[in-house]
Structure formats: C-alpha cells, structure tokens
Design a protein around this motif. Structure first.
Motif, PDB file in Angstrom:
ATOM      1  N   GLU A  11      15.855   6.213   7.849  1.00 23.54           N
ATOM      2  CA  GLU A  11      15.224   4.896   7.917  1.00 23.54           C
ATOM      3  C   GLU A  11      14.104   4.789   6.883  1.00 23.54           C
ATOM      4  N   LEU A  12      13.385   5.878   6.683  1.00 25.54           N
ATOM      5  CA  LEU A  12      12.298   5.889   5.704  1.00 25.54           C
ATOM      6  C   LEU A  12      12.810   5.784   4.276  1.00 25.54           C
ATOM      7  N   GLY A  13      13.984   6.355   4.036  1.00 23.27           N
ATOM      8  CA  GLY A  13      14.536   6.314   2.682  1.00 23.27           C
ATOM      9  C   GLY A  13      13.624   7.033   1.702  1.00 23.27           C
ATOM     10  N   PRO A  14      13.439   6.475   0.499  1.00 25.22           N
ATOM     11  CA  PRO A  14      12.629   7.160  -0.513  1.00 25.22           C
ATOM     12  C   PRO A  14      11.135   7.167  -0.215  1.00 25.22           C
ATOM     13  N   ALA A  15      10.674   6.320   0.687  1.00 27.92           N
ATOM     14  CA  ALA A  15       9.270   6.286   1.107  1.00 27.92           C
ATOM     15  C   ALA A  15       8.310   6.214  -0.081  1.00 27.92           C
ATOM     16  N   PHE A  16       8.684   5.403  -1.066  1.00 27.75           N
ATOM     17  CA  PHE A  16       7.860   5.206  -2.269  1.00 27.75           C
ATOM     18  C   PHE A  16       7.616   6.507  -3.027  1.00 27.75           C
ATOM     19  N   GLY A  17       8.443   7.512  -2.776  1.00 28.61           N
ATOM     20  CA  GLY A  17       8.267   8.786  -3.454  1.00 28.61           C
ATOM     21  C   GLY A  17       7.111   9.619  -2.933  1.00 28.61           C
ATOM     22  N   ARG A  18       6.526   9.215  -1.810  1.00 28.28           N
ATOM     23  CA  ARG A  18       5.391   9.954  -1.263  1.00 28.28           C
ATOM     24  C   ARG A  18       5.871  11.178  -0.482  1.00 28.28           C
TER      25      ARG A  18
ATOM     26  N   LEU B  60       0.814  -1.212   0.000  1.00 27.21           N
ATOM     27  CA  LEU B  60       0.000   0.000   0.000  1.00 27.21           C
ATOM     28  C   LEU B  60       0.852   1.268   0.000  1.00 27.21           C
ATOM     29  N   GLY B  61       2.147   1.123   0.229  1.00 26.23           N
ATOM     30  CA  GLY B  61       3.020   2.280   0.333  1.00 26.23           C
ATOM     31  C   GLY B  61       2.895   3.284  -0.800  1.00 26.23           C
TER      32      GLY B  61
END
Length: 236
Positions: free
Chosen positions: A173-180, A144-145
C-alpha cells in the motif's frame, strides 16, 4: 537500524519493568544502546504517568536520556498525549528542547500541521503509517512526503498468524513512499514475526517494551536491553 521503543503507552499495570520516569528511561536507554540499539523512541510522561507533549515534560525526558547516550532520540506526538489538534500544535511549537525526530501518525487529525512545524524547527519526521487506517493514501498525497526522515510502517495486527501478511499488504500500500527509508515493526503477538520479516527484507525495524512485553519464546522480557539483544541475535 534497530530502534528501541522504551515504553509507549504502557504503564504501572504492565509491571515495574516498564520505565516511566526520566531517570528510569535514561537508564533503560543506556542499557538498550549497549545491547545494540542505534536509535531511541520514547513517550515522555508526566509525574503521574500520563503521556505528554508539553515542553517541560519533553525537555526533562530528552535531557535525562541525552546525558546517558549519544544516539538519536525521538518522541511521540500521538493524539492520545494531547487530543486537541490546536493545543498539540501549540505545545510542539513551544518545545524548548528539540528531539532528533518525532513520530507523527498520519491518520490523526492535524498530522500534517504538526509535521510541518517539526520540519520548520529542524526536527526529523517519522511518518507513522498504521495498518487498518487510510494513512498510506493520505501520505501518498502529502506534499510533505518527500521531506520526512523515514516512514514507520506500523502493523497493528497483533495476531502472530496474520501479522506478516498484514505487513506485506501495508508495504504494498505504501509503494515507493517517496523513496524515504522504511522502518517496519509490529505489536504484541505480531512484534517478533514482523521484526523477522523486516530483517529478511533489509528494512530498519524496532523492538522494545512499547511493542512487546515478551521474548520470542514467550517468556516475559526483563528489560528493553534483553529485547534488543534478542533482535540483534536474529539479525546475525
């Protein structure tokens, strides 16, 4: 973006400045928007002051706030409002008035199920990723990210001396966060240091009586609007 978090889990013990009823929340929201808030996060309350995700309570709060403001309004789905995951899911399915978005704490049991129902119903999901939990790892593995509205990077470290390093570690830790998009905020002693970090990084942030009862100089805030005004002044 500056989101105002109107009340959180604070209650009468925190003083009359904290809005609790639908009418008080609507008035506080209107003043905060006039001060520069562009989005609202609220914890709907029962008449006895308890956080709730029941359809009736959520609808009363949303209706009151929307009668006063035109900006997006979001609510919590925190487990403290309904500890049983199945019951929480049933209540969200039963919402008759839909918020523009709802926060889902990814470390809580049943988080992905709640998020999936919200998405099915056309409600934006704010993925709450708390520092000090395994939420970032869970979110990174979630199908769902890519579909969430934004990520709430929530720094639970309330020490002003260490909140910023904790925030930076959480973002890493989140890094790219699916680009959100990421909204970064802190709590209590960490609220203002983390807000300033978010502004320096060009990230969305939030402020309000949920996150802190105090102004940057340590004085007690008189309202959500005063906190938003202080945040807006620092943005410039």
């Amino acid at each position: 973006m500056v989101q105002v978090c109107l009340n959180g889990t604070r209650g009468a013990a925190d003083g009359p400045v904290v809005p609790l009823t639908p009418e008080a929340l609507a008035e506080s929201a209107a003043r905060a928007v006039a001060a520069g808030a562009t989005d609202i996060h609220v914890h709907p309350r029962t008449p006895c002051g308890r956080d709730s995700v029941s359809p009736r309570v959520v609808a009363a709060t949303l209706d009151a706030i929307r009668a006063r403001v035109a900006v997006p309004v979001g609510v919590t789905t925190g487990a403290w409002a309904e500890p049983d995951p199945a019951q929480r899911l049933a209540r969200v399915r039963g919402w008759t008035a839909l918020p523009d978005h709802a926060s889902v704490n990814w470390h809580e049991p049943g988080a992905e199920e709640v998020a999936a129902v919200l998405l099915e119903r056309g409600v934006g999901v704010e993925a709450g990723i708390w520092s000090g939990t395994d939420a970032a790892a869970r979110f990174a593995a979630s199908p769902l990210g890519p579909r969430v509205l934004r990520v709430l990077a929530e720094v639970t470290d309330t020490d002003a001396r260490t909140a910023v390093p904790t925030a930076r570690a959480l973002l890493a830790e989140l890094g790219p966060a699916f680009g959100r998009p990421v909204l970064l905020h802190g709590e209590d002693g960490g609220a203002w240091p983390v807000l300033r970090l978010a502004q320096r990084l060009g990230l969305a942030t939030r402020i309000g009586l949920e996150d802190t009862l105090h102004l940057p100089d340590g004085q007690r805030a008189s309202s959500n609007a005063e906190l938003v005004s202080q945040a807006a002044a620092r943005q410039g």
